[in-house]
Design an enzyme around this catalytic site. Structure first.
Site, PDB file in Angstrom:
ATOM      1  N   ASP A  23     101.982  17.682  96.366  1.00 47.81           N
ATOM      2  CA  ASP A  23     101.236  18.477  97.324  1.00 47.81           C
ATOM      3  C   ASP A  23     100.662  19.677  96.561  1.00 47.81           C
ATOM      4  O   ASP A  23     101.020  19.910  95.400  1.00 47.81           O
ATOM      5  CB  ASP A  23     102.182  18.919  98.445  1.00 47.81           C
ATOM      6  CG  ASP A  23     101.522  19.852  99.432  1.00 47.81           C
ATOM      7  OD1 ASP A  23     100.398  19.550  99.864  1.00 47.81           O
ATOM      8  OD2 ASP A  23     102.129  20.888  99.760  1.00 47.81           O
ATOM      9  N   ASP A  25      99.283  23.254  98.327  1.00 45.84           N
ATOM     10  CA  ASP A  25      99.666  24.537  98.919  1.00 45.84           C
ATOM     11  C   ASP A  25     101.180  24.670  99.014  1.00 45.84           C
ATOM     12  O   ASP A  25     101.862  23.775  99.540  1.00 45.84           O
ATOM     13  CB  ASP A  25      99.068  24.683 100.324  1.00 45.84           C
ATOM     14  CG  ASP A  25      97.572  24.970 100.301  1.00 45.84           C
ATOM     15  OD1 ASP A  25      97.082  25.476  99.280  1.00 45.84           O
ATOM     16  OD2 ASP A  25      96.902  24.692 101.314  1.00 45.84           O
ATOM     17  N   ASP A  34      94.494  28.813 101.963  1.00 46.06           N
ATOM     18  CA  ASP A  34      93.740  29.356 103.099  1.00 46.06           C
ATOM     19  C   ASP A  34      94.092  30.821 103.338  1.00 46.06           C
ATOM     20  O   ASP A  34      93.218  31.656 103.566  1.00 46.06           O
ATOM     21  CB  ASP A  34      94.035  28.558 104.379  1.00 46.06           C
ATOM     22  CG  ASP A  34      93.419  27.174 104.356  1.00 46.06           C
ATOM     23  OD1 ASP A  34      92.497  26.946 103.558  1.00 46.06           O
ATOM     24  OD2 ASP A  34      93.867  26.320 105.137  1.00 46.06           O
ATOM     25  N   ASP A 114      96.271  18.370 101.835  1.00 44.37           N
ATOM     26  CA  ASP A 114      95.407  18.614 102.988  1.00 44.37           C
ATOM     27  C   ASP A 114      94.635  19.925 102.825  1.00 44.37           C
ATOM     28  O   ASP A 114      94.126  20.463 103.793  1.00 44.37           O
ATOM     29  CB  ASP A 114      96.249  18.647 104.276  1.00 44.37           C
ATOM     30  CG  ASP A 114      95.433  18.340 105.511  1.00 44.37           C
ATOM     31  OD1 ASP A 114      94.220  18.106 105.380  1.00 44.37           O
ATOM     32  OD2 ASP A 114      96.003  18.348 106.624  1.00 44.37           O
ATOM     33  N   ASP A 196     106.458  20.343 100.322  1.00 44.44           N
ATOM     34  CA  ASP A 196     107.127  21.428 101.038  1.00 44.44           C
ATOM     35  C   ASP A 196     106.943  21.353 102.549  1.00 44.44           C
ATOM     36  O   ASP A 196     107.773  21.855 103.304  1.00 44.44           O
ATOM     37  CB  ASP A 196     106.583  22.784 100.561  1.00 44.44           C
ATOM     38  CG  ASP A 196     105.170  23.024 101.082  1.00 44.44           C
ATOM     39  OD1 ASP A 196     104.998  23.774 102.056  1.00 44.44           O
ATOM     40  OD2 ASP A 196     104.233  22.426 100.532  1.00 44.44           O
TER      41      ASP A 196
END
Length: 258
Positions: A23, A25, A34, A114, A196
Site C-alpha cells: 500500500d 498512504d 491527501d 487507492d 495499514d
C-alpha cells in the site's frame, strides 16, 4: 537509494521467488498524501460544506471534489508536488526498500494503492525508489490545462467490501495469475502484503497459508485482521509491524529457510 537499474533488465534477469505488494498512504509514506496536500489550503483544512459532502465508500468521487476546490483556491501544481515530495517515509521503510533492493533476485515489488498516480510517482521519484517497483496499481491522475489535478477511478468491480473505484483483491488475484503465465507457469513461493488500512483487508483474504500479511500495528487493518483470525476463514500469517526493520527481520528469517 542507490543506482537506478532499468525495469526491463531488472525483471528479465531474474525469476523472483517472492512477490511483495505495498500500500502507499501510511504504509510507504508516514501519513495520508491527501492530508499533506489539504494543508496547502487557506486555513490548512477543507471547508465544512465539502467535508460534510463525503460519502462512505466513494473515496475517488470525494477526492475529485477536493482537487477541484483546491484548483479554485489557486493551489498550484508546483506546491502540490512539493508537498507530496516532502512527506516523510513511514518509520524504517526506506531501510526495508534498501534491503529489498539488495535482494532483488528474490523479491518482485508492486504498489497497490487507492491514492493516485501523480502523488505516488512524485514521491517515489524524489525518494529514488521508483525503479524498484515493477508495477503501480492506482487511480490515474494528471493536471489538465486549467491547472487542476484530474482524478479517475482505477476500475469498476462487484466486490461489496471495497470502495466503488478499487478492489485490491481483484488486482492482486489478476496480477498473480498474469505473472504466473508470463513466468512460464512458475508461481511465487510466497506473497507478502504490506498495508495499514481497512481496504487492505480484502486483498489479504486472497493470501494462502504460506503467505504473510504485514499489518501496521494499531492501524485499522491490524485490528480487523485480529478479529478475522479468530474465525476459521483467514488463512495467511499475520505479522504486525511498527517499523520497516520488523519486516526486514521476518524476510531475513524466511530467506534462511532455504
Amino acid at each position: 537509494l542507490m543506482n537506478c537499474t532499468p525495469l526491463s533488465s531488472l525483471y528479465d534477469r531474474y525469476t523472483q521467488r517472492f512477490l511483495v505488494l505495498f500500500d502507499f498512504d501510511e504504509t510507504i509514506i508516514g501519513e495520508s498524501s491527501d492530508d499533506a496536500v489539504i494543508r496547502l489550503l487557506p486555513g490548512q483544512q477543507l471547508p465544512a460544506w465539502l467535508t460534510n459532502s463525503f460519502r462512505e465508500g466513494h473515496y475517488n468521487e470525494n477526492t475529485q471534489k477536493v482537487l477541484a476546490f483546491m484548483a479554485e483556491q489557486g493551489v498550484s501544481e508546483e506546491s502540490i508536488r512539493s508537498a507530496v515530495e516532502k512527506i516523510p517515509a513511514a518509520p524504517g521503510v526506506l531501510k526495508l526498500l534498501q534491503f529489498l533492493q539488495s535482494r532483488q533476485q528474490d523479491f518482485e515489488l508492486v504498489v497497490v494503492s487507492d491514492a493516485n498516480s501523480y502523488f505516488i510517482q512524485a514521491w517515489l521519484e524524489r525518494a529514488e525508489v521508483r525503479h524498484l517497483f515493477r508495477k503501480i496499481f492506482t487511480n490515474p491522475a494528471g493536471f489538465d490545462t486549467n491547472g487542476r489535478l484530474v482524478l479517475l477511478p482505477y476500475h469498476s468491480h462487484s466486490c461489496p467490501r471495497c470502495p466503488d473505484n478499487m478492489c485490491k483483491q481483484a488486482i492482486l488475484r489478476e496480477y498473480v495469475a498474469d505473472r504466473q503465465r508470463e513466468r512460464g507457469g512458475a508461481a511465487f513461493q510466497k506473497v507478502f502484503y504490506v498495508g495499514d488500512g481497512a481496504n487492505d483487508v480484502c486483498p489479504s483474504l486472497a493470501l494462502g497459508p504460506q503467505d504473510v500479511a504485514f499489518t501496521r500495528r494499531g492501524f485499522p487493518m491490524h485490528r480487523l485482521l485480529v478479529e478475522l483470525q479468530r474465525s476459521a476463514g483467514f488463512k495467511a500469517n499475520v505479522v504486525p509491524w511498527v517499523c520497516g526493520e520488523d519486516i526486514v527481520d521476518c524476510l531475513e528469517r524466511i530467506l534462511k529457510e532455504r
